[in-house]
Each structure stands twice: as C-alpha cells, then as structure tokens.
Design a protein around this motif. Structure first.
Motif, PDB file in Angstrom:
ATOM      1  N   THR A 667       0.833  -1.200   0.000  1.00 18.36           N
ATOM      2  CA  THR A 667       0.000   0.000   0.000  1.00 18.36           C
ATOM      3  C   THR A 667       0.872   1.255   0.000  1.00 18.36           C
ATOM      4  O   THR A 667       0.625   2.210  -0.747  1.00 18.36           O
ATOM      5  CB  THR A 667      -0.935  -0.008   1.220  1.00 18.36           C
ATOM      6  OG1 THR A 667      -1.717  -1.198   1.211  1.00 18.36           O
ATOM      7  CG2 THR A 667      -1.843   1.198   1.203  1.00 18.36           C
ATOM      8  N   THR A 670       2.499   1.807  -3.486  1.00 22.33           N
ATOM      9  CA  THR A 670       1.631   2.380  -4.520  1.00 22.33           C
ATOM     10  C   THR A 670       1.463   3.886  -4.327  1.00 22.33           C
ATOM     11  O   THR A 670       1.437   4.645  -5.307  1.00 22.33           O
ATOM     12  CB  THR A 670       0.267   1.690  -4.486  1.00 22.33           C
ATOM     13  OG1 THR A 670      -0.272   1.763  -3.158  1.00 22.33           O
ATOM     14  CG2 THR A 670       0.377   0.247  -4.891  1.00 22.33           C
ATOM     15  N   THR A 706       2.076  -0.378 -11.492  1.00 23.92           N
ATOM     16  CA  THR A 706       1.457  -0.040 -10.204  1.00 23.92           C
ATOM     17  C   THR A 706       0.058  -0.636 -10.108  1.00 23.92           C
ATOM     18  O   THR A 706      -0.335  -1.159  -9.046  1.00 23.92           O
ATOM     19  CB  THR A 706       1.392   1.491 -10.047  1.00 23.92           C
ATOM     20  OG1 THR A 706       2.712   2.033 -10.160  1.00 23.92           O
ATOM     21  CG2 THR A 706       0.805   1.870  -8.703  1.00 23.92           C
ATOM     22  N   LEU A 707      -0.700  -0.579 -11.204  1.00 21.87           N
ATOM     23  CA  LEU A 707      -2.024  -1.210 -11.196  1.00 21.87           C
ATOM     24  C   LEU A 707      -1.913  -2.712 -10.973  1.00 21.87           C
ATOM     25  O   LEU A 707      -2.755  -3.316 -10.290  1.00 21.87           O
ATOM     26  CB  LEU A 707      -2.738  -0.916 -12.518  1.00 21.87           C
ATOM     27  CG  LEU A 707      -3.164   0.538 -12.745  1.00 21.87           C
ATOM     28  CD1 LEU A 707      -3.803   0.693 -14.119  1.00 21.87           C
ATOM     29  CD2 LEU A 707      -4.158   0.984 -11.670  1.00 21.87           C
ATOM     30  N   VAL A 710      -1.368  -3.165  -7.332  1.00 25.36           N
ATOM     31  CA  VAL A 710      -2.630  -2.956  -6.613  1.00 25.36           C
ATOM     32  C   VAL A 710      -3.514  -4.195  -6.728  1.00 25.36           C
ATOM     33  O   VAL A 710      -4.112  -4.645  -5.734  1.00 25.36           O
ATOM     34  CB  VAL A 710      -3.354  -1.709  -7.153  1.00 25.36           C
ATOM     35  CG1 VAL A 710      -4.770  -1.614  -6.588  1.00 25.36           C
ATOM     36  CG2 VAL A 710      -2.576  -0.442  -6.804  1.00 25.36           C
ATOM     37  N   ALA A 713      -2.159  -6.753  -4.468  1.00 22.04           N
ATOM     38  CA  ALA A 713      -2.471  -6.476  -3.065  1.00 22.04           C
ATOM     39  C   ALA A 713      -3.913  -6.844  -2.746  1.00 22.04           C
ATOM     40  O   ALA A 713      -4.193  -7.434  -1.687  1.00 22.04           O
ATOM     41  CB  ALA A 713      -2.212  -4.997  -2.766  1.00 22.04           C
ATOM     42  N   ASP A 734      -9.434  -2.457   1.394  1.00 21.09           N
ATOM     43  CA  ASP A 734      -9.756  -2.788   0.005  1.00 21.09           C
ATOM     44  C   ASP A 734     -10.296  -1.575  -0.741  1.00 21.09           C
ATOM     45  O   ASP A 734      -9.925  -1.321  -1.902  1.00 21.09           O
ATOM     46  CB  ASP A 734     -10.782  -3.920  -0.031  1.00 21.09           C
ATOM     47  CG  ASP A 734     -10.169  -5.267   0.337  1.00 21.09           C
ATOM     48  OD1 ASP A 734      -8.937  -5.392   0.221  1.00 21.09           O
ATOM     49  OD2 ASP A 734     -10.913  -6.171   0.745  1.00 21.09           O
ATOM     50  N   GLU A 737      -7.407   0.789  -1.517  1.00 18.06           N
ATOM     51  CA  GLU A 737      -6.607   0.339  -2.656  1.00 18.06           C
ATOM     52  C   GLU A 737      -7.345   0.587  -3.973  1.00 18.06           C
ATOM     53  O   GLU A 737      -6.739   0.955  -4.986  1.00 18.06           O
ATOM     54  CB  GLU A 737      -6.274  -1.144  -2.513  1.00 18.06           C
ATOM     55  CG  GLU A 737      -5.158  -1.435  -1.544  1.00 18.06           C
ATOM     56  CD  GLU A 737      -3.811  -0.970  -2.063  1.00 18.06           C
ATOM     57  OE1 GLU A 737      -3.662  -0.795  -3.287  1.00 18.06           O
ATOM     58  OE2 GLU A 737      -2.898  -0.770  -1.243  1.00 18.06           O
ATOM     59  N   VAL A 740      -6.820   4.192  -4.787  1.00 17.28           N
ATOM     60  CA  VAL A 740      -5.473   4.425  -5.321  1.00 17.28           C
ATOM     61  C   VAL A 740      -5.422   4.015  -6.785  1.00 17.28           C
ATOM     62  O   VAL A 740      -4.825   4.706  -7.640  1.00 17.28           O
ATOM     63  CB  VAL A 740      -4.424   3.673  -4.490  1.00 17.28           C
ATOM     64  CG1 VAL A 740      -3.052   3.752  -5.161  1.00 17.28           C
ATOM     65  CG2 VAL A 740      -4.347   4.238  -3.085  1.00 17.28           C
ATOM     66  N   ALA A 741      -6.046   2.908  -7.128  1.00 20.45           N
ATOM     67  CA  ALA A 741      -6.061   2.473  -8.523  1.00 20.45           C
ATOM     68  C   ALA A 741      -6.782   3.493  -9.404  1.00 20.45           C
ATOM     69  O   ALA A 741      -6.339   3.780 -10.533  1.00 20.45           O
ATOM     70  CB  ALA A 741      -6.740   1.108  -8.622  1.00 20.45           C
TER      71      ALA A 741
END
Length: 871
Positions: A667, A670, A706-707, A710, A713, A734, A737, A740-741
């Motif tokens: 986490t 990212t 990065t995706l 994610v 994760a 969740d 995250e 963030v995506a």
C-alpha cells in the motif's frame, strides 16, 4: 469593536492583562468541560477557539494605529497625505499615532505649499517671460520697431522677472531657520525716508505720508533686513492703493522696550479670512499676488523677535493696515517659530526649445497672460488587501467587510447542534445538523458550478449515512469525505499541495478570520434591525424559561409536556450542549470565512524549479523503480503458479502467512509511486516532442505496473480474508486500494495531454463516492455475513469479533445458521447489548433492524462466559 483595555495607560499593562485574561478563560473552560465529562475532542478545540476570541476582543484596536500608519506611510510615499489615522487610548501606540498624524498634517501643508509654488511661480514667471519673448521676437523680425518705448516695455518685463527671482532667492536663504543678527542703531525717520525715496526712484511713484513719534526714535536692528521688510510692506500697500490716495507710514513706541510701524493704504482692504494667510509662503489674498514679499517680512520680524500682522484700519478710514511690531533692542540670535522653512527641491532640467510653428515675419500676440490649468493632484494609490504577516501572500483577505448574516447563520447552526446532538446516538438529528453545516458553508461561497451540484448530491448521501448506519467507523469517514468535497467546491485547487493547504485552511480559519469576526460583530452592533432581533429573541427566551419553569413545577401534565418538548438542561447537559454548539458553530463560521476568502492555490503550489539537463538523470532512478516492479510481479507470478509447496520450500511460510506478509508495504509503495510520478513530471523538460513521448512511455509503464501491484495487493487481501476471516478494517483497506487504482488511472489519462490540474478535485470526488458506497454496502453487516458463510463452510468463526460489531450486524447474525443460544450470546454481548429506545430525532435504520432481530431471536444474556463458537 472597542476593547475594554482601551483606557490602559501603558502597552505593557495591556499585554499583561491580555495574557492573564486569556489564560484564565482557557483554564475555566477546560476545567468545566473536564468536570462535565465532555470529550476532549470537543474541550480542546472549543477552549482554543474561546481563548483566541477573548484575545481578539481584548486586543481590538491595539494594532489598528500601527496598521493605519503603515498604510498611510505607503500612500504618503506616493504623494497622498490625506489618510486618517485613528487615535484612541493613552498608551505608547496612541502617542505615536498622534505624532504621526501631526507629521502627516505638516507634510500635507508642505505639499500644498509646493503645489501652490508650482502654480503661482509658473504663472508669475510665464506671463512676463512670454510677453518679453514675444516683444523681442517681434522686434527681431521687424514687426515691432526697436524704439525707446518698446525697449522700455521690455525692460519693465525684465525688471518684473528680476524682482520675482530676487524674492525667491531671498526666501531660499531663509530656510536655515537660525540666523545671527548684526545689530546697529537705526534712526527710524531716516530709514523710512530712504525707503520711500528708493521706491520712487525705481519708477514706481507713490504718494506717502510719514509720521514718526518721537521724530528722534532710534532702535537697534539689522539695517539691511529691516529695510527689506519695510520695502516689502510699502510695495504691498502701493499695489493696492488707487491713484489719488496716500500710503501712511506711522512709527511709534508701543512700550518701554518695543516699537511698531503701521503701513495703511486706501485700497479695498483685507478680508478677515485672508489676514493670516497673506503672510504664508506663496499664500495670496483674494486680490492675487505671490505672497513671497510678505512671507519674507514675517521672517524678518521673527528673527528680530517681533511680529507682523494685519489689523483693523483706523476708525473712519478704509483699506488695509499692516503692523510691524519689534523690540527696541532684540537679541542677536533668534530661532523663528512660525515660518516653516520648507526647502524647495531642484526643478527639472529645462527642456530644449521646440521649433516655432509661427511663419517667419508673423507677429506674436503680446497678451499671453491667461489663467493656467489647475495643477492635477497625484492619483491616490489603490489600497491592497491587508495581509497578516503570519499568513503572508498565501491567504490574502479579499473580503474585509463584516458579514453579520453569516455570523448569525453560524450561530443558528451551533444552536441547532447544541439542542439536537448531545445525549443522542447517530440518527436523523446528526444528518440534519451535518446537512445544515455543509449547506451554510457552500452557500456562503455564492459560486454555482458543476462541483456544487456534485457536492450537493454526494453530501446528502454522506449525511444520510448517519441515519442509515450504526457502525462507528461510517459517520467519521462520511464527515471527512464531505469536508474534503466542500473544500474543493469553495476553494479551486489544482495541485496536491493546494488540496492539502486548502484542507488545512478550514481549521486554520479560526485564527485567520478573527479580525473579520470582530468587524462582523461591530457591524452587527451598529445595525439597528439586527440589534432589535437579538434583543427580542433574548427577552422572549428569558420569559419562556421563567414562566415555563413556574408552570411546569405547578402542574404535572404541563411538566410532562415540557419534558417532551424541551431538552434536558441540567448543569452537565447544559455544558455539553454549550461545547457542542460552540464547536459546530465555529466549524460553520470557519468554513464560511474560507468560502468568501479562499486561500490562494497558486501560492501553495511549489514552483517547477530548474529542469533536468539530461534524460539519463531521471531515466536511471525511474528505470530502477520499473525494474523493481517487474521483479516483484515475476515473484508474485511464481508464487501463484508454484502454489503452496513452492512457497513453503522457498520461504518456509504457509501460503496464508505468505499472502498476509507485506500488505501494508505494498500500500505504501503504490502511494509513493504517485509521488515519484509527480516529481518526475515537475523536473523533466517537456518542450521537445521526443522528451514528452519518452516521458509518456516510461511513466505509463510505471503506472501499469502499479495497477498490477494494486491488483496483487487486493488478491492477497482476499486470500488472507478467506484464511483468517473478514473485518471492517480489511474491507476499508480494500476500498482504499481501489481508490489508489482510480487515481493511478487518472494520472495515466492526464499523461496523454499533460494537463492534470483536474486530478485533485476528481480524486476527492472519487474518494467521496467510494466512502458513500462503503457506507451503503453496510460494512459491518457484510463482514458478519461473510464470516458466517465461512463458518458454514469451514466451521471456523471468531465469535468474539462478531460481538464487537455494531447494531448493523444484528440482522445477519439473526438470519445465520447458528444455534439460537449462540445467536443470543453474540447479540446479547455485542450489537444488542446497549440498544435502548430512540426518540424521533434519534431514529436510525441500523438500530431499528437490530431491535427487530433481537425480537426474532429472543432476549440474550450479556455475559462473558459464553461457550466458544467454532474452533
């Protein structure tokens, strides 16, 4: 708003009282709040807010003269001396303000004299100069013969220029202010005869009458300067005396040590309003003139220790009468007090003579004396907003006038919160107060954009979560998301720094807006309508409290109605309501101040700085990060393909322990990737198309990886939840995250056009929408359902965790396959343990459904000795 410390005679006393009273108020409020068991989350901000408000009230006006002097000094530097300096009190600042105001008045007088000098001298010099030039050019061109009459006329114009320049030069020598006198014995009769004779010899004949009493009057004076003063007085009288009348010069002793000289003419006289002004430098009476000669006369009189003044004419006579009063034996060194010698600055260089547009041989008109245009005053500089040194250029106060209506609206929001929220769980009352607070802040901005509509829709949904859900984590999250939505609505932000600064500006507005609050209260105090409304409301509430309490104690039924309609106002609850009201009212008022005075986003955004000179300077570190991402994804793929045996052989961990390990680190990674992308975009030059293409490819690849991280994760969290159970916190991670995506995808879209100013606002909107979805999902019920489904499949259940869930989980527990005893145990020790009946304003859907579930299962026993559930 007047300060109660305004009459203190010392600034030290004011500062000491200010500190003492503020500390006393803060101590009392904190003590009362702690003794009334008010939560520290309310006690601390309310105590700070009240202490700052008391400080602002006591310090009102202490620095106003300093700010006014600072502004006035800036305007004075540009030629405006008309600024009003407020002076109040008796301390050192007030003394400084009085001295500054006196200095400004003197400078204004000097500036006025300078302007009069420019206007008067330019007129007086231009008229004879223009006439002389015209006459000489006409004679040079042969238009006018150079006969004795014309030459005499030219000589007269030259004499006029010479006399005026002589007066100006003499006056410039008077600016020293301290003069040594060379005293000699002077026979007054002889001096007057010589002055009259020289005046007549200069081509300016005048009929005079000299009367000296006694004829042998002798005084001590500097002969040259006394002669100059008498000549100026005689010239002034001669210019105003019609033909056929006589100028009278009368000298006599006025006292044993003083004598006077009166010069009277037969002219129109001097108006009383002009009697003092005619002796000022460049001052004139209504009849015209420069006033230089009389100013010199006053200076001569004062350096001799005497005076000159215009007095009433003798009875039965008309005209002006000027009296020169001098001591018979003056001191040799005197500093004049009344003649303010203002030095004249050097004039601008003489411009080159423009070629004449007059045809050769054409005569030049001799009548060139015409009124000059008024000298235009310098434009007054525009006053910029006053910016406190604490906030600098970041947060200018664009709206300085007070807004009593906003203060009243904030007070109404605080009163509503104080009446509705204390002693109530989350429910309708909380939704109403949150909606009222947000609406008050957004409406204060008076800006209607697409963000206003989005904020209204999402804000209503977020506020409604307080009525729909009983989970303790939902309401704080919804308040935080709604606050960020309001911030990006009232403050246009275009960067992550601007978003963080604008978010921090809301609580900071409690300090920044204190002067504005004082102006608002002062303005409301001068508004008759608002004062009448406040007075009527206060009297009405007081009457209602007195008579209502009397009737409630006299009749049981009436008392029951009062208990139903009016909230509990015991000492403890009153203190709690007061703290809640001040907190919500302060939050609303701070938000409204930020709405009308938004913080400057461009000042919070860091400059790009110097770009990197070579591509390898950023390709190397970013490439290493990309390579690290690739290696990590390969490792993840190996673990996924190899399965449990591969992981155990390689690491010695079970697969469940393996997927749990490092979730927090992923986490953080990212989030740091977004920081790397932002820094790279700031430092990499983007002028060349090749540089832009390279930047898009490298950062695009980093965002795609990065995706993938994610997704890894989220998959690891899913496996961990299947192995060890579901919790509300894991579900919230969740959602984080996922957010963030979404932000990473926004960055990839912005990388196509290199325009990302919309990302902060869009990220806040996406986050608020996810929080709303999180609340609508009913997280505690969802977690309970998944754990109960896992129990049905595996026989494993963390019963102690189920007891920690809120009332939202009760229906899921009641509908599960657990035994009735286990259901009653979980509900009795958990969601249903503290359920009580709610009033209408405390209605909450989660608690209503929990009561229904309890009624279905049956009463449970709250006990810590329930048998373990599952294994």
């Amino acid at each position: 708003m007047a300060s109660p410390l305004a009459r203190a005679a010392s600034l030290k006393i004011k500062l000491g009282a200010l500190v003492a009273v503020s500390v006393l108020f803060a101590t009392v409020i904190a003590t009362v709040g702690a003794n009334s068991k008010v939560t520290p989350w309310l006690v601390v901000p309310v105590t700070i807010a009240v202490a700052l408000a008391v400080t602002q009230w006591l310090a009102a006006g202490m620095t106003a003269p300093l700010r006014a002097m600072t502004q006035a000094a800036g305007r004075m530097a540009q030629g405006d001396y008309t600024s009003a300096i407020p002076v109040g009190g008796n301390d050192e600042v007030a003394d400084l303000a009085r001295a500054f105001r006196a200095m400004a008045t003197d400078l204004q007088d000097a500036d006025q004299q300078r302007r009069q000098l420019i206007a008067t001298v330019s007129h007086e010099l231009r008229t004879p100069a223009a006439a002389l030039r015209a006459l000489l050019e006409n004679m040079a061109d042969g238009v006018t013969p150079a006969d004795p009459a014309n030459l005499e006329s030219a000589l007269g114009q030259a004499d006029r220029l010479s006399d005026l320049l002589t007066d100006l030069l003499t006056l410039s020598r008077l600016d020293a202010g301290v003069t040594d006198l060379r005293l000699e014995s002077v026979a007054v009769q002889e001096l007057l005869d010589e002055v009259v004779a020289e005046y007549a010899a200069g081509g300016r004949p005048v009929t005079t009458q000299i009367d000296v009493r006694p004829p042998t009057l002798t005084v001590r004076a500097e002969p040259a300067r006394l002669r100059q003063a008498v000549t100026n007085l005689l010239d002034n009288a001669a210019r105003h005396t019609p033909s056929g009348t006589t100028v009278t010069l009368t000298a006599a002793t006025a006292a044993p040590d003083r004598w006077h000289l009166d010069i009277a003419d037969g002219g129109p006289g001097i108006a009383e309003a002009d009697r003092d002004r005619i002796f000022e430098r460049f001052g004139t009476d209504s009849a015209g003139g420069t006033g230089l000669g009389l100013a010199i006369t006053r200076w001569v009189a004062e350096i001799h220790g005497g005076t000159v003044a215009a007095i009433d004419p003798q009875p039965g006579r008309r005209g002006a009468r000027l009296r020169l009063m001098l001591p018979t034996d003056p001191p040799t060194r005197i500093r004049p007090d009344s003649v303010a010698g203002v030095r004249m600055p050097p004039g601008p260089p003489t411009p080159p003579r423009a070629p004449s547009s007059r045809p050769p041989g054409a005569p030049i008109p001799l009548d060139l004396a015409r009124p000059e245009r008024a000298v235009a005053s310098r434009p007054r500089p525009a006053e910029g907003p006053v910016i406190d040194g604490l906030f600098g250029r970041v947060w200018p106060e664009t709206v300085r006038e007070g807004r009593p209506r906003l203060v009243a609206l904030a007070a109404l929001v605080g009163a509503m919160a104080g009446l509705l929220l204390p002693e109530r769980d989350t429910g309708i009352a909380w939704s109403v107060v949150l909606l009222a607070t947000g609406a008050a802040v957004v409406m204060a901005a008076r800006r209607r954009t697409w963000m206003t509509a989005i904020t209204a829709v999402l804000g209503v949904g977020l506020a409604a979560l307080a009525t729909l859900r009983a989970a303790e984590v939902v309401v704080p999250l919804s308040i935080l998301a709604a606050a960020l939505l309001i911030v990006v609505t009232i403050v246009p932000v275009s960067s992550a720094y601007g978003l963080m600064g604008a978010a921090a500006a809301w609580p900071t507005a409690g300090i920044r807006g204190l002067p504005w609050l004082g102006r608002s209260l002062a303005r409301s105090g001068t508004a008759t309508k608002w004062w009448r409304v406040a007075r009527t409301a206060t009297i009405s509430l007081l009457a209602l409290a007195v008579f209502g309490s009397l009737f409630a104690s006299a009749d049981a039924i009436f008392g029951h109605w009062v208990d139903v309609l009016i909230p509990d106002l015991t000492v403890d609850t009153f203190v709690a309501r007061l703290f809640v009201g001040i907190f919500f009212g302060g939050v609303a008022l701070a938000g409204m101040y930020l709405a009308i005075n938004p913080i400057r986003d461009e000042a919070l955004t860091l400059p790009k700085g110097r770009p990197l000179a070579h591509p390898w300077e950023w390709l190397v570190p970013v490439g290493l990060i990309v390579a690290t991402y690739l290696l990590f994804i390969i490792a993840q793929a190996s673990a996924w393909l190899g399965g449990h045996d591969f992981v155990q052989r390689a690491t010695g961990l079970t697969y469940a322990d393996y997927v749990h390990q490092g979730f927090g680190q992923l986490t953080v990674a990212t989030v740091l990737t977004l920081v790397v992308v932002a820094l790279t975009v700031r430092k990499v030059p983007q002028a060349d198309p090749g540089d832009r293409l390279l930047l898009r490819v490298v950062l695009g690849l980093l965002c795609i990886l990065t995706l993938a991280v994610v997704a890894s994760a989220l998959w690891r969290m899913h496996l961990y939840q299947q192995a060890f159970g579901y919790t509300t916190l894991r579900l919230l991670v969740d959602f984080f995250e996922a957010w963030v995506a979404i932000v990473v995808v926004m960055v990839m879209v912005a990388g196509i056009t290199f325009r990302g100013r919309w990302i902060p606002t869009a990220a806040v909107v996406a986050g608020a929408a996810l929080v709303l979805c999180f609340g609508l999902l009913n997280p505690d019920a969802w977690v309970a359902e998944r754990n109960l489904q896992r129990y049905a499949a595996t026989g494993k259940l963390d019963g102690s965790y189920l007891t920690s869930l809120s009332a939202d989980a009760a229906p899921a527990v009641a509908a599960s396959t657990l035994s009735p005893a286990d259901k009653r145990c979980i509900l009795g020790n958990g969601p249903g343990q503290f359920l009580t009946e709610d009033d209408a304003l405390e209605w909450n859907l989660g608690r209503v459904r929990a009561r229904a579930a309890l009624a279905q299962v049956g009463p449970g026993q709250a006990s810590r000795s329930c048998a373990p559930i599952g294994s």
